[in-house]
Write an enzyme that holds these catalytic residues in place. Structure first.
Site, PDB file in Angstrom:
ATOM      1  N   SER A 159     -29.864 -13.567 -11.728  1.00 56.63           N
ATOM      2  CA  SER A 159     -31.047 -14.340 -11.359  1.00 56.63           C
ATOM      3  C   SER A 159     -31.018 -15.761 -11.901  1.00 56.63           C
ATOM      4  CB  SER A 159     -32.315 -13.629 -11.853  1.00 56.63           C
ATOM      5  OG  SER A 159     -32.345 -13.578 -13.260  1.00 56.63           O
ATOM      6  N   LYS A 180     -41.457 -13.948 -15.175  1.00 59.31           N
ATOM      7  CA  LYS A 180     -40.751 -15.215 -15.379  1.00 59.31           C
ATOM      8  C   LYS A 180     -41.694 -16.407 -15.209  1.00 59.31           C
ATOM      9  CE  LYS A 180     -36.296 -13.363 -13.898  1.00 59.31           C
ATOM     10  NZ  LYS A 180     -35.298 -13.294 -12.818  1.00 59.31           N
TER      11      LYS A 180
END
Length: 777
Positions: free
Chosen positions: A645, A688
Site C-alpha cells: 500500500s 490511515k
C-alpha cells in the site's frame, strides 16, 4: 484529470430511522446467509453417512446461535430416540450390556425393578419363614430321617455279622470289634494283639460293604439338600413371578426387554439368600450398605432418559472433554481396591445426542489429538466406546469395566473459522469424508433496504435477550452507522454482532437513569471502547509531537514523502504516517529496498518495490539505458514492513529524488501501483486517513494538509464526524486518484507531462555520464 477532491457531503454517512425500538417486535434474523441456509437444508434432509456440517465463520457472527435455532426447529414434531440403559452382564460383570428402550420406558423399567427389589426384601423372607415352607422342610427332613434310620439299621446288622459294632462320634461313624454283646473299647483293642488281628480281618472283609452304606448316607444328605434347594428355588420363583407379574406384561411387545427380565428373575432366584440376609441385618447399617450395593446387580442404570424430551435431542457441548463426550465410570474404594459396575456408568454428550444433533466447537476438540481421533471413530463406526477401565494414574489396584459400545446415529455440527476448515481439509484425510457439508457465514453483506428494515428487529431481539433499555430512533441510526463502519465499506454492513452487542450493553450502562438509550450514549460507548485500547496509538502520536519520531506535515522536501501504515493490535487498529525517503545516484543496482536487505521486508512489500523498477523502466527506459541506483526505506521503522500500500508513496519519493524537485509534506499518500502507473485499492483506508489527520491536528493544522487515496477506495472512507467537519471547514482535504500522474500533479504542483520530462532528462544525464568514458576508451 482523474484527481478528485472530496467534499464533506461526499464523505458524510448517515442513516435516519423515524422511530426507536420501543414498538418493534423482536425477531432473530440472519440476513444475507443464503449459502448457510442451503447447507443446513441439505444436511438436515440427508440421512446418508458423512453429511455432518462444519459451520464456518468468524467469532460473533452468530454461528452457534443460528445452528441451535435451526436444529431446534428441525427437531420438533419428531419422535424422540430411545432411552439408553446399562444392565449387569451376569455372565461377565466386567462387560456391562446396553439396553435401548422407547423414550420413557427406561425410566419406567428402572422404577419397576427398584420397586420389585423393595417388595422382594419383604416377600422372600416372609415366604421362607411361613408355616407352609417350614412344614415342607420338616416333611423332607422327616422322610430323610426315616431313610437314614433304615440305612443305619442295616449297617448295624451287617456289621454284627462281621463281629463289628457301629459307634457314632462327632468325627463320623466308626467300627469297633464286638465280644459277646459288648463293644470293645479302643484301649482294650490296643492291648490285645489277637483281638487286633481278628478286628483287622473282619474290617477288611466288611470294608467294601461299609463304603456302600456310607455312600447311601451321603447320597441321602445330597438328596435332602437338593430337595431343600429345589423347594427354596420353587418358593423364590413363585414369589419373584408374583412380584414381577405386576408390571411384566407391559413389556410383552419388546422382546429384548422380556429376555432381560427373564434372565433377571433367574438371577434373583439364585440370589434369594441376599434378601434373607437383608432381613436379618436390619439395624446393622454397615451390612445393609454392603447388601444394597449387592442389589445393584439387579438394577437398571438409565444413563439417558428421554421421557421428557419433545422431538430429537439438540445437545450443545461447551466443554468437550473425553468424559463429557464419551461418559464416565465412577469408581469407589472397597477394601483398598477401586471397584465399578454397570451402575457406575454416566452418559456423555454423545449418548444424549443419539438420534439427534450434537453441536460443539472444533478448536476445543482439536486441543486434544486423542479426543479428536476418538470422536472421528464414533462418526465412522457409529458406536460410542466408553473407556471405563483406564486408571493408569491410580496408585490403588482397581477392577475396571469395559461397557458394551452403544450404537450411535448422530449428526454433528462443528463450529469453527475458515482457516481451521482449510487446515483440516488439507491435513486430515478423514475430515472431508466425515464433514461433507460446509456452512460458511458471510460476516459482511450488502447494505440494502431489506437490511435497513430488518436491523431494528435484530436489535430488539438483543434488547429483549439482554434485558436492557430500548433505543431511540437517533441511537438506532448511530448503531447502524457503527455496523457499517465495522464493515469497512459504505455499501456494506458487518454482521459481527458481538461488537454491536457490547456497544449496546455499555451504552445501556452509560445511559444511567434515562428511560432509553440515545445517540449520545452510543457514541460515548464507542469512544470509550476505543479509548480503553488506544494507549499505544497515543504514545506514538506523543512521540511525533515531541519530535522523537520525525514526521513533517508542512513544507516541501526532496526525496521524502509521507506514506501511511496501519498497526494491528488485536483489539484495535490505527494508522500513522511513515516517513519514506529515497536517495539516488549513478549506478546499475536499480531500486534497492533497504528493508529487504536487512530482512525486514515481507514478500508482498518486496514485490511492490520490484514493481517500481518495472514502472521506471517502462516509463523512462525505452530510449536509452537507465543507469540508476536508488536506496529506499521507511525511516525510523524497526519492525517488518509488509504490504504494497506504500508503493505509490515510494514511487513519488524516488521520482522526487531523481528529479531533484521537492515534494509536498502536507499530503500523505496511500495506494498500490502497477507497472503502468495505475493506482490500485488497498486496505485500512479509514485508519490511515484518520491517523494522518490526528498527527496533523497534534502538530498544527495549516489548512493545506490532506491525504491521497485510490479512487477505488472511496467506499472505504467511513470517517469520524470530527474529521468530516474539518473537511467541510477547509482545514483538511481528501483526494482520490486513479493514476500516478494524478498524484504527481498534486504533489509537485506541475503537469505530469512536464514532470516526466524532467525525470527523463535527469536519467539521461546519468546515462551520458556513464556512456562518455566508454566512448573515450
Amino acid at each position: 484529470m482523474a484527481l478528485k477532491k472530496l467534499s464533506a457531503d461526499e464523505l458524510f454517512l448517515s442513516f435516519s430511522y423515524n422511530r426507536g425500538t420501543g414498538d418493534v417486535s423482536p425477531v432473530e434474523l440472519f440476513p444475507g446467509q443464503d449459502r448457510v441456509e442451503k447447507a443446513f437444508d441439505l444436511a438436515l434432509s440427508s440421512s446418508s453417512d458423512g453429511y455432518n456440517v462444519f459451520v464456518s465463520g468468524p467469532e460473533s457472527v452468530g454461528r452457534t446461535v443460528y445452528t441451535l435455532k435451526r436444529l431446534k426447529e428441525a427437531s420438533q414434531n419428531k419422535p424422540p430416540p430411545e432411552d439408553v440403559c446399562y444392565v449387569n452382564n451376569f455372565e461377565n460383570p466386567l462387560r456391562p450390556l446396553y439396553l435401548l428402550l422407547p423414550a420413557g420406558m427406561g425410566k419406567k423399567l428402572s422404577q419397576n425393578i427398584d420397586r420389585a427389589i423393595e417388595d422382594l426384601k419383604e416377600a422372600l423372607p416372609k415366604a421362607f419363614e411361613s408355616k407352609e415352607y417350614e412344614d415342607e422342610i420338616a416333611k423332607i427332613n422327616k422322610m430323610a430321617d426315616q431313610q437314614r434310620e433304615r440305612i443305619l439299621q442295616e449297617l448295624g446288622e451287617e456289621a454284627q455279622r462281621h463281629n463289628l459294632g457301629v459307634l457314632f462320634t462327632p468325627a463320623g461313624i466308626r467300627l469297633l470289634p464286638i465280644m459277646g454283646r459288648r463293644l470293645v473299647s479302643e484301649e482294650e483293642l490296643l492291648s490285645n494283639e489277637k483281638l487286633q488281628e481278628a478286628y483287622e480281618r473282619n474290617l477288611s472283609a466288611f470294608e467294601e460293604r461299609f463304603r456302600e452304606f456310607m455312600r447311601k448316607l451321603r447320597e441321602l444328605d445330597h438328596n435332602v439338600a437338593d430337595q431343600i434347594l429345589d423347594l427354596r428355588r420353587r418358593v423364590a420363583y413363585y414369589v419373584v413371578e408374583k412380584v414381577f407379574s405386576r408390571f411384566e406384561n407391559g413389556y410383552k411387545s419388546h422382546e429384548h426387554v422380556r429376555n432381560f427380565i427373564n434372565r433377571l428373575k433367574e438371577e434373583i432366584v439364585k440370589s434369594a439368600d441376599l434378601f434373607m440376609l437383608w432381613h436379618t441385618s436390619k439395624g446393622n447399617l454397615a451390612a445393609m450398605r454392603s447388601l444394597e450395593r449387592a442389589f445393584n446387580a439387579f438394577r437398571v442404570n438409565v444413563i439417558v432418559d428421554n421421557s421428557d424430551l419433545k422431538g430429537l435431542p439438540v445437545v450443545h457441548e461447551e466443554v468437550p472433554t473425553l468424559q463429557n463426550l464419551f461418559g464416565r465410570v465412577s469408581y469407589t474404594v472397597e477394601m483398598g481396591v477401586l471397584q465399578a459396575d454397570h451402575m457406575s456408568i454416566s452418559a456423555g454428550s454423545l449418548h444424549r445426542a443419539r438420534g439427534g444433533y450434537l453441536v460443539l466447537r472444533a478448536i476445543d476438540l482439536l486441543k486434544n489429538p486423542y479426543l479428536w481421533n476418538a470422536f472421528k471413530k464414533v462418526l465412522m463406526h457409529k458406536k460410542i466406546h466408553m473407556a471405563g477401565g483406564v486408571l493408569e494414574d491410580s496408585l490403588l489396584p482397581y477392577v475396571g469395566i469395559s461397557p458394551e459400545p452403544v450404537p450411535a446415529d448422530i449428526k454433528v455440527f462443528l463450529i469453527g473459522d475458515p482457516l481451521l476448515y482449510q487446515l483440516l481439509s488439507l491435513y486430515d484425510p478423514e475430515f472431508n469424508r466425515l464433514f461433507k457439508v460446509k456452512a460458511e457465514f458471510n460476516p459482511i453483506i450488502d447494505l440494502n433496504e431489506d437490511f435497513v428494515e430488518s436491523f431494528p428487529k435484530i436489535i430488539k431481539k438483543i434488547i429483549v435477550d439482554e434485558g436492557i433499555k430500548d433505543l431511540t430512533a437517533e441511537a438506532l441510526s448511530e448503531l447502524l452507522r457503527y455496523a457499517v463502519t465495522l464493515s469497512g465499506s459504505r455499501k456494506k454492513v458487518s454482521l459481527l454482532m458481538g461488537y454491536i452487542v457490547d456497544v449496546i450493553r455499555e451504552a445501556n450502562t452509560l445511559s444511567g437513569d434515562s428511560q432509553s438509550i440515545d445517540a449520545k450514549h452510543i457514541k460515548r460507548a464507542i469512544e470509550e471502547k476505543i479509548y480503553r485500547s488506544n494507549l499505544i496509538e497515543e504514545k506514538i502520536r506523543k512521540a511525533i509531537e515531541e519530535g522523537k519520531i520525525i514526521v513533517k506535515v508542512d513544507g516541501r522536501h526532496t526525496g521524502q514523502v509521507n506514506g501511511l501504515s496501519v498497526y494491528e493490535l488485536g483489539d484495535i487498529s490505527f494508522g500513522k504516517p511513515s516517513r519514506i525517503s529515497a536517495s539516488v545516484y549513478i549506478g546499475e543496482k536499480g531500486v534497492i529496498n533497504i528493508e529487504r536487505e536487512v530482512e525486514l521486508s515481507g514478500p508482498i512489500h518486496s514485490k511492490g518495490v520490484l514493481i517500481l523498477t518495472g514502472y521506471i523502466g517502462n516509463k523512462y527506459g525505452k530510449d536509452f539505458p537507465i543507469h540508476l541506483s536508488c536506496n529506499i526505506t521507511f525511516e525510523q521503522s524497526y519492525e517488518e514492513v509488509e504490504g504494497d500500500s506504500a508503493s505509490v508513496a515510494e514511487l513519488i519519493a524516488i521520482l522526487s529524488a531523481i528529479s531533484g524537485i521537492p515534494v509536498r509534506q502536507d499530503i500523505a499518500i496511500t495506494g498500490s501501483v502497477d507497472q503502468h502507473g495505475n493506482i490500485q485499492p488497498v486496505g485500512g483506508i479509514k485508519e490511515k486517513v484518520e491517523g494522518f489527520y490526528k498527527v496533523c491536528k497534534v502538530l498544527g493544522l495549516t489548512g493545506q494538509q490532506g491525504v491521497v487515496v485510490p479512487s477505488r477506495n472511496y467506499d472505504n472512507l467511513i470517517l469520524d464526524d470530527e474529521l468530516i467537519d474539518h473537511v467541510k471547514a477547509g482545514r483538511f482535504h481528501i483526494y482520490t486518484a486513479e493514476s500516478v500522474d494524478d498524484v504527481i500533479e498534486l504533489m509537485f504542483d506541475m503537469k505530469a507531462e512536464k514532470f516526466h520530462k524532467l525525470v527523463s532528462k535527469k536519467l539521461y544525464e546519468f546515462y551520458k555520464k556513464v556512456a562518455k568514458p566508454k566512448e573515450k576508451g
